[in-house]
Design an enzyme around this catalytic site. Structure first.
Site, PDB file in Angstrom:
ATOM      1  N   HIS A  84     -21.402  66.344 -26.339  1.00 47.58           N
ATOM      2  CA  HIS A  84     -20.947  65.762 -27.611  1.00 47.58           C
ATOM      3  C   HIS A  84     -22.010  66.008 -28.701  1.00 47.58           C
ATOM      4  O   HIS A  84     -22.753  65.100 -29.084  1.00 47.58           O
ATOM      5  CB  HIS A  84     -20.760  64.265 -27.365  1.00 47.58           C
ATOM      6  CG  HIS A  84     -19.970  63.537 -28.385  1.00 47.58           C
ATOM      7  ND1 HIS A  84     -20.208  63.645 -29.726  1.00 47.58           N
ATOM      8  CD2 HIS A  84     -18.942  62.668 -28.263  1.00 47.58           C
ATOM      9  CE1 HIS A  84     -19.365  62.859 -30.368  1.00 47.58           C
ATOM     10  NE2 HIS A  84     -18.587  62.256 -29.508  1.00 47.58           N
TER      11      HIS A  84
ATOM     12  N   GLU B 212     -18.176  70.003 -30.070  1.00 49.77           N
ATOM     13  CA  GLU B 212     -18.506  69.657 -28.692  1.00 49.77           C
ATOM     14  C   GLU B 212     -17.885  70.651 -27.714  1.00 49.77           C
ATOM     15  O   GLU B 212     -16.665  70.767 -27.647  1.00 49.77           O
ATOM     16  CB  GLU B 212     -17.969  68.251 -28.390  1.00 49.77           C
ATOM     17  CG  GLU B 212     -18.274  67.235 -29.484  1.00 49.77           C
ATOM     18  CD  GLU B 212     -17.448  65.951 -29.347  1.00 49.77           C
ATOM     19  OE1 GLU B 212     -17.065  65.587 -28.229  1.00 49.77           O
ATOM     20  OE2 GLU B 212     -17.180  65.323 -30.386  1.00 49.77           O
TER      21      GLU B 212
END
Ligand SMILES: O=P(O)(O)OC[C@H]1O[C@@H](O)[C@H](O)[C@@H](O)[C@@H]1O
Length: 323
Positions: A177, A281
């Site tokens: 992330h 991500e």
């Protein structure tokens, strides 16, 4: 150079990587979480919120949290799984070190491969194994390993491995992330995701096809682009900087910016901070990964920050994406 230090302000342990050119990275044991990546000029390349909370069970807001064994709400676990709010340890038996020099970004966007084998890329191996707490909510034995390598030249590579140490299959979704630091998100565009399908998290994950030439930002975005190319460029016009994200084993790419309203609703995020971050991500979400007992999965993400001036003021996305 690699050292384990205690963070003065939070009391948390982190590993600091320094390469001879001056670039640095730091990885908190809490979450196996990369919290800083600086270039040789000391400029921070990852976003970390000024309101980030360094205390379990909250995950650190910014840097590169690891979403495992569940991305988002794709399952019954807490959002993004538990790996990001557990304490990892330094792997006592890591695999062999990476080759001495695989080259790096030498500042003009090309790869350098000088042969000074005396220089070792700083890296660290962290591991998270299932414990009793995890077993209660996700009854599978696993090992999740993270290798963070700071290349000579300053590129940042994350290599993740999940091993099934159980006697039955298990299935997971995954994401790195990555919060990138940008000057002004409304001046940023992403190239490499055009014409792809995405699941829109803001519309019950309905599937759409990207129409635009490049992706730009003027409102909240929360999308999972599926089956993307292995290279994505994030072009920050104002900073004259292009991030190049290369990935393997992670077919999808999540793009997220909370924008104004959601930013205000988050306790660990400044009201105006959405302007200075963008999450891109590398992920495996649409097709969850199943491992049989003894099997291992590997995912890799490599980030480099290239000065846009390399393209003589004229960004050439083809070079960025295919170069
Ligand atoms: O607040 P969290 O749990 O860190 O999640 C932040 C965001 O992470 C993104 O990856 C998700 O797509 C968003 O839906 C989510 O809001």
């Amino acid at each position: 150079m690699v050292e384990l230090v205690k963070d003065g302000s939070t009391g948390m342990e982190k590993v600091v990587l320094r390469e001879p050119g001056g670039a640095t990275a730091q990885v908190h044991l809490y979450g196996g979480h990369v919290t800083s990546w600086k270039n040789e000029k000391g400029e921070e390349l990852l976003f970390l919120s000024s309101k980030a909370i360094f205390k379990p069970p909250k995950a650190i807001r910014g840097g590169i949290p690891i979403c495992f064994p569940q991305f988002g709400t794709f399952g019954s676990l807490e959002q993004h799984g538990f790996a990001r709010n557990r304490f990892w340890v330094i792997d006592p038996n890591p695999p062999p070190p990476p080759p001495a020099l695989t080259g790096g970004n030498n500042g003009n966007g090309t790869s350098s491969n000088n042969n000074s084998s005396s220089k070792q890329q700083p890296f660290v191996d962290l591991i998270l194994k299932h414990g009793e707490d995890e077993h209660k909510i996700w009854p599978h034995s696993f090992e999740l390993c993270l290798r963070v390598v700071l290349g000579l030249g300053g590129d940042l590579t994350l290599i993740t491995r999940v091993r099934n140490t159980d006697s039955k299959n298990f299935t997971f979704t995954f994401a790195l992330h990555t919060y990138l630091s940008v000057s002004d998100v409304s001046e940023v565009r992403i190239e490499g995701l055009e014409t792809l399908d995405y699941l829109d998290n803001l519309k019950d994950r309905e599937r759409f096809t990207e129409q635009g030439n490049a992706i730009t930002f003027d409102a909240e975005v929360d999308r999972i682009y599926v089956g993307t190319p292995t290279k994505i460029a994030i072009i920050d016009h104002e900073k004259k900087r292009t991030f190049v994200l290369k990935k393997e084993g992670l077919p999808d790419a999540v793009v997220w910016n909370p924008w104004e309203k959601k930013a205000r609703a988050m306790v660990d995020f400044g009201d105006e901070e959405y302007k200075h971050m963008l999450c891109v991500e590398a992920a495996a979400v649409e097709k969850p990964i199943t491992l049989k007992p003894g099997e291992e999965w590997r995912g890799r993400q490599e980030l480099s920050a290239v000065p846009s001036s390399y393209f003589s003021g004229q960004l050439d996305p083809i070079k960025v994406l295919q170069g």
